[in-house]
Design an enzyme around this catalytic site. Structure first.
Site, PDB file in Angstrom:
ATOM      1  N   GLN A 130       0.849  -1.207   0.000  1.00  0.00           N
ATOM      2  CA  GLN A 130       0.000   0.000   0.000  1.00  0.00           C
ATOM      3  C   GLN A 130       0.872   1.240   0.000  1.00  0.00           C
ATOM      4  OE1 GLN A 130      -3.372  -0.455   3.003  1.00  0.00           O
ATOM      5  NE2 GLN A 130      -1.904  -1.961   3.714  1.00  0.00           N
TER       6      GLN A 130
ATOM      7  N   HIS B 155      -1.395   1.402  -4.299  1.00  0.00           N
ATOM      8  CA  HIS B 155      -1.764   2.812  -4.092  1.00  0.00           C
ATOM      9  C   HIS B 155      -0.876   3.762  -4.892  1.00  0.00           C
ATOM     10  CE1 HIS B 155      -4.023   1.944  -0.056  1.00  0.00           C
ATOM     11  NE2 HIS B 155      -4.686   1.556  -1.123  1.00  0.00           N
TER      12      HIS B 155
HETATM   13  N1  LIG Z   1       5.469   4.845   3.586  1.00  0.00           N
HETATM   14  C1  LIG Z   1       4.370   5.126   2.874  1.00  0.00           C
HETATM   15  O1  LIG Z   1       4.344   5.006   1.647  1.00  0.00           O
HETATM   16  C2  LIG Z   1       3.120   5.557   3.605  1.00  0.00           C
HETATM   17  C3  LIG Z   1       3.185   6.234   4.824  1.00  0.00           C
HETATM   18  C4  LIG Z   1       1.983   6.599   5.454  1.00  0.00           C
HETATM   19  C5  LIG Z   1       0.765   6.274   4.860  1.00  0.00           C
HETATM   20  N2  LIG Z   1       0.749   5.621   3.671  1.00  0.00           N
HETATM   21  C6  LIG Z   1      -0.546   5.273   3.067  1.00  0.00           C
HETATM   22  O2  LIG Z   1      -1.514   5.325   4.062  1.00  0.00           O
HETATM   23  C7  LIG Z   1      -2.311   4.166   4.204  1.00  0.00           C
HETATM   24  C8  LIG Z   1      -2.061   3.634   5.604  1.00  0.00           C
HETATM   25  O3  LIG Z   1      -2.530   2.327   5.826  1.00  0.00           O
HETATM   26  P1  LIG Z   1      -1.529   1.216   6.372  1.00  0.00           P
HETATM   27  O4  LIG Z   1      -2.338   0.059   6.808  1.00  0.00           O
HETATM   28  O5  LIG Z   1      -0.447   1.012   5.371  1.00  0.00           O
HETATM   29  O6  LIG Z   1      -0.806   1.898   7.607  1.00  0.00           O
HETATM   30  P2  LIG Z   1      -1.382   2.311   9.023  1.00  0.00           P
HETATM   31  O7  LIG Z   1      -0.695   3.571   9.409  1.00  0.00           O
HETATM   32  O8  LIG Z   1      -2.853   2.267   9.063  1.00  0.00           O
HETATM   33  O9  LIG Z   1      -0.847   1.120   9.943  1.00  0.00           O
HETATM   34  C9  LIG Z   1       0.524   0.914  10.145  1.00  0.00           C
HETATM   35  C10 LIG Z   1       0.677  -0.196  11.187  1.00  0.00           C
HETATM   36  O10 LIG Z   1       2.065  -0.478  11.288  1.00  0.00           O
HETATM   37  C11 LIG Z   1       2.369  -0.751  12.638  1.00  0.00           C
HETATM   38  N3  LIG Z   1       3.786  -0.390  12.827  1.00  0.00           N
HETATM   39  C12 LIG Z   1       4.373   0.821  12.603  1.00  0.00           C
HETATM   40  N4  LIG Z   1       5.719   0.741  12.785  1.00  0.00           N
HETATM   41  C13 LIG Z   1       5.959  -0.542  13.186  1.00  0.00           C
HETATM   42  C14 LIG Z   1       7.145  -1.254  13.560  1.00  0.00           C
HETATM   43  N5  LIG Z   1       8.359  -0.674  13.529  1.00  0.00           N
HETATM   44  N6  LIG Z   1       7.023  -2.564  13.913  1.00  0.00           N
HETATM   45  C15 LIG Z   1       5.809  -3.177  13.938  1.00  0.00           C
HETATM   46  N7  LIG Z   1       4.654  -2.563  13.576  1.00  0.00           N
HETATM   47  C16 LIG Z   1       4.733  -1.265  13.214  1.00  0.00           C
HETATM   48  C17 LIG Z   1       1.428   0.074  13.477  1.00  0.00           C
HETATM   49  O11 LIG Z   1       1.148  -0.627  14.664  1.00  0.00           O
HETATM   50  C18 LIG Z   1       0.179   0.202  12.572  1.00  0.00           C
HETATM   51  O12 LIG Z   1      -0.849  -0.698  12.959  1.00  0.00           O
HETATM   52  C19 LIG Z   1      -1.862   3.245   3.128  1.00  0.00           C
HETATM   53  O13 LIG Z   1      -2.860   3.251   2.186  1.00  0.00           O
HETATM   54  C20 LIG Z   1      -0.596   3.863   2.533  1.00  0.00           C
HETATM   55  O14 LIG Z   1      -0.750   4.029   1.126  1.00  0.00           O
HETATM   56  C21 LIG Z   1       1.900   5.258   3.044  1.00  0.00           C
END
Ligand SMILES: NC(=O)c1ccc[n+]([C@@H]2O[C@H](COP(=O)([O-])OP(=O)(O)OC[C@H]3O[C@@H](n4cnc5c(N)ncnc54)[C@H](O)[C@@H]3O)[C@@H](O)[C@H]2O)c1
Ligand SMILES: [Zn+2]
Length: 246
Positions: free
Chosen positions: A104, A121
């Site tokens: 995602q 995404h």
């Molecule tokens: N890096 C990116 O490209 C980025 C960043 C932020 C949001 N998004 C977008 O936002 C949406 C967010 O949904 P999602 O489900 O991907 O993310 P989310 O933010 O809803 O969930 C992230 C999960 O990762 C867990 N987490 C975070 N760091 C961790 C670690 N070091 N170890 C273990 N667990 C950890 C958290 O507990 C959380 O439940 C997606 O659609 C994505 O496209 C993307």
């Protein structure tokens, strides 16, 4: 079960399956310095609702405000480097233990680590013109923005939008391709996703067996054969050691 047993269990499940995919979310990239949306304390969601600022509607209403809000974190995504978890997933694919990664994330870090990736995404490598449809490198937008030209425009004069899937957009061809590669999936390893954003949150139903590596609980935890509520980088470094990958 101790943490060590859990990693050994994951290693066994990977060896036993011949159709394994990973499904990743923002949590795999927090160790690369990109905040996720929903982690308690640091998630972006706690500050602002992404459905409001990262949507087609927001772009149409006020494109300059849209770029003002989003460009900073998108540039941070582009500056980030893959972390050990991205690298271990790429290595699992080289070893024939994984077919690839459905993500995602828009940060492009799986592609840069060398994984076969379905970016459901979208990504930040390009943007496209709403008028003539031409694609431009993402730098084309950021350079205009940094020169004070906001909203950034195509040479044809029309507005440019990012090649990421915004709230309110249809999902693109990578999502269709991901559902195809998931047909017959024996093992799906979900990494760093709260599994709250649909329709991606429905993808685990395609897998015969599910493993979840995520610090916070997800709605799919009771269906999983294994849930590791641990730090993602730690899990993947230990997994690599257990599998003898250097
Ligand atoms: N890096 C990116 O490209 C980025 C960043 C932020 C949001 N998004 C977008 O936002 C949406 C967010 O949904 P999602 O489900 O991907 O993310 P989310 O933010 O809803 O969930 C992230 C999960 O990762 C867990 N987490 C975070 N760091 C961790 C670690 N070091 N170890 C273990 N667990 C950890 C958290 O507990 C959380 O439940 C997606 O659609 C994505 O496209 C993307
Ligand atoms: Zn144009």
């Amino acid at each position: 079960m101790t943490a060590k047993d859990e990693i050994q269990n994951l290693a066994r499940l990977l060896r036993e399956s011949d159709h394994t995919l990973a499904l990743t979310g923002a949590g795999i990239s927090t160790a690369s310095g990109i905040p996720d949306f929903r982690s308690r304390g640091s998630g972006r969601w706690e500050k602002v609702d992404p459905a409001q600022v990262c949507s087609v509607q927001a772009f149409r209403r006020d494109p300059a405000a849209f770029w003002n809000y989003n460009l900073e974190w998108w540039l941070a995504c582009l500056r980030a480097e893959p972390n050990p978890a991205h690298h271990v997933l790429a290595r699992l694919q080289q070893e024939g233990l994984l077919l690839g990664v459905i993500t995602q994330n828009i940060d492009g870090l799986h592609v840069r680590a060398g994984s076969r990736t379905w970016e459901v995404h979208g990504h930040l490598r390009t943007c496209r013109c709403l008028g003539c449809g031409r694609q431009h490198p993402f730098d084309f937008v950021s350079e205009q923005f940094q020169a004070g030209k906001n909203p950034p425009r195509c040479p044809c004069g029309d507005l440019l939008r990012p090649d990421v899937v915004l709230f309110g957009d249809m999902l693109g061809e990578d999502f269709q391709a991901a559902t195809q590669v998931l047909a017959g999936c024996q093992l799906l390893v979900v990494v760093g996703s709260s599994l709250q954003v649909y329709p991606v949150a429905a993808l685990p139903r395609f897998a015969r067996q599910l493993v979840i590596v995520n610090r916070d609980p997800t709605p799919w935890d009771d269906k999983a054969v294994l849930v590791l509520r641990d730090d993602i980088v730690r899990v993947f470094e230990e997994l690599a050691a257990t599998l003898g990958l250097s």
